[in-house]
Scaffold this motif. Structure first.
Motif, PDB file in Angstrom:
ATOM      1  N   ASP A   1     -33.487 -50.645 -87.385  1.00 17.09           N
ATOM      2  CA  ASP A   1     -32.454 -50.161 -88.304  1.00 17.09           C
ATOM      3  C   ASP A   1     -32.823 -48.809 -88.902  1.00 17.09           C
TER       4      ASP A   1
ATOM      5  N   LYS B   1     -31.774 -45.955 -86.367  1.00 12.86           N
ATOM      6  CA  LYS B   1     -30.436 -45.908 -85.759  1.00 12.86           C
ATOM      7  C   LYS B   1     -29.695 -44.653 -86.197  1.00 12.86           C
ATOM      8  N   GLY B   2     -29.083 -43.996 -85.226  1.00 12.52           N
ATOM      9  CA  GLY B   2     -28.345 -42.780 -85.511  1.00 12.52           C
ATOM     10  C   GLY B   2     -29.199 -41.532 -85.485  1.00 12.52           C
ATOM     11  N   ARG B   3     -30.517 -41.702 -85.456  1.00 15.12           N
ATOM     12  CA  ARG B   3     -31.418 -40.532 -85.435  1.00 15.12           C
ATOM     13  C   ARG B   3     -32.225 -40.458 -84.137  1.00 15.12           C
TER      14      ARG B   3
ATOM     15  N   TYR C   1     -32.558 -50.757 -81.244  1.00 18.03           N
ATOM     16  CA  TYR C   1     -33.198 -49.837 -82.173  1.00 18.03           C
ATOM     17  C   TYR C   1     -33.551 -50.534 -83.476  1.00 18.03           C
TER      18      TYR C   1
ATOM     19  N   ASN D   1     -34.565 -37.168 -83.794  1.00 20.07           N
ATOM     20  CA  ASN D   1     -33.930 -36.119 -84.583  1.00 20.07           C
ATOM     21  C   ASN D   1     -33.960 -36.489 -86.062  1.00 20.07           C
ATOM     22  N   SER D   2     -33.717 -35.496 -86.894  1.00 19.81           N
ATOM     23  CA  SER D   2     -33.675 -35.715 -88.343  1.00 19.81           C
ATOM     24  C   SER D   2     -34.892 -36.497 -88.814  1.00 19.81           C
TER      25      SER D   2
ATOM     26  N   THR E   1     -32.913 -41.648 -80.033  1.00 17.84           N
ATOM     27  CA  THR E   1     -32.236 -42.089 -78.818  1.00 17.84           C
ATOM     28  C   THR E   1     -33.276 -42.354 -77.741  1.00 17.84           C
TER      29      THR E   1
END
Length: 123
Positions: free
Chosen positions: A61, A64-66, A59, A83-84, A68
């Motif tokens: 940077d 990442k975390g948002r 991913y 997301n987000s 998938t």
């Protein structure tokens, strides 16, 4: 020949979600990597996320975390769940597939791009 059919782009408010899909079809022998890239106006195309045949993901940077990335091998389809979402995620998103195409007994390296789908995130 290989065709990539992208779908799922659109307009969404900041904080919202979208899911992109890209289905590959045609004379595909094998797929090594499927990925999503994006290009905003006036900027270079950049990698958003990729997934290998062994399901190893990578991913940017900034996502990442948002975001998938996932795939369905049986359908030769890659997905990007976003997301987000932020206004800075606004861009054309392009699917990319790397692997091998087959024509009879012949094999050739493939590196195909989709036509792109617009993701527009409003603030």
């Amino acid at each position: 020949q290989v065709q990539l059919a992208e779908s799922g782009g659109g307009l969404v408010q900041a904080g919202g979600s979208l899911r992109l899909s890209c289905a590959a079809s045609g004379s595909i022998f094998s797929i090594n990597t499927m990925g999503w890239y994006r290009q905003a106006p006036g900027k270079q195309r950049e990698l958003v996320a990729s997934i290998t045949s062994g399901s190893i993901t990578n991913y940017a940077d900034s996502v990442k975390g948002r975001f998938t990335i996932s795939k369905d091998n049986a359908k030769n389809t890659v997905y990007l769940q976003m997301n987000s979402l932020k206004p800075e995620d606004t861009a054309f998103y392009y699917c990319n597939v790397k692997g091998t195409v087959a024509s009879g007994n012949l094999r050739a390296v493939m590196d195909y791009w989709g036509k792109g789908t617009l993701v527009n995130v409003s603030s």
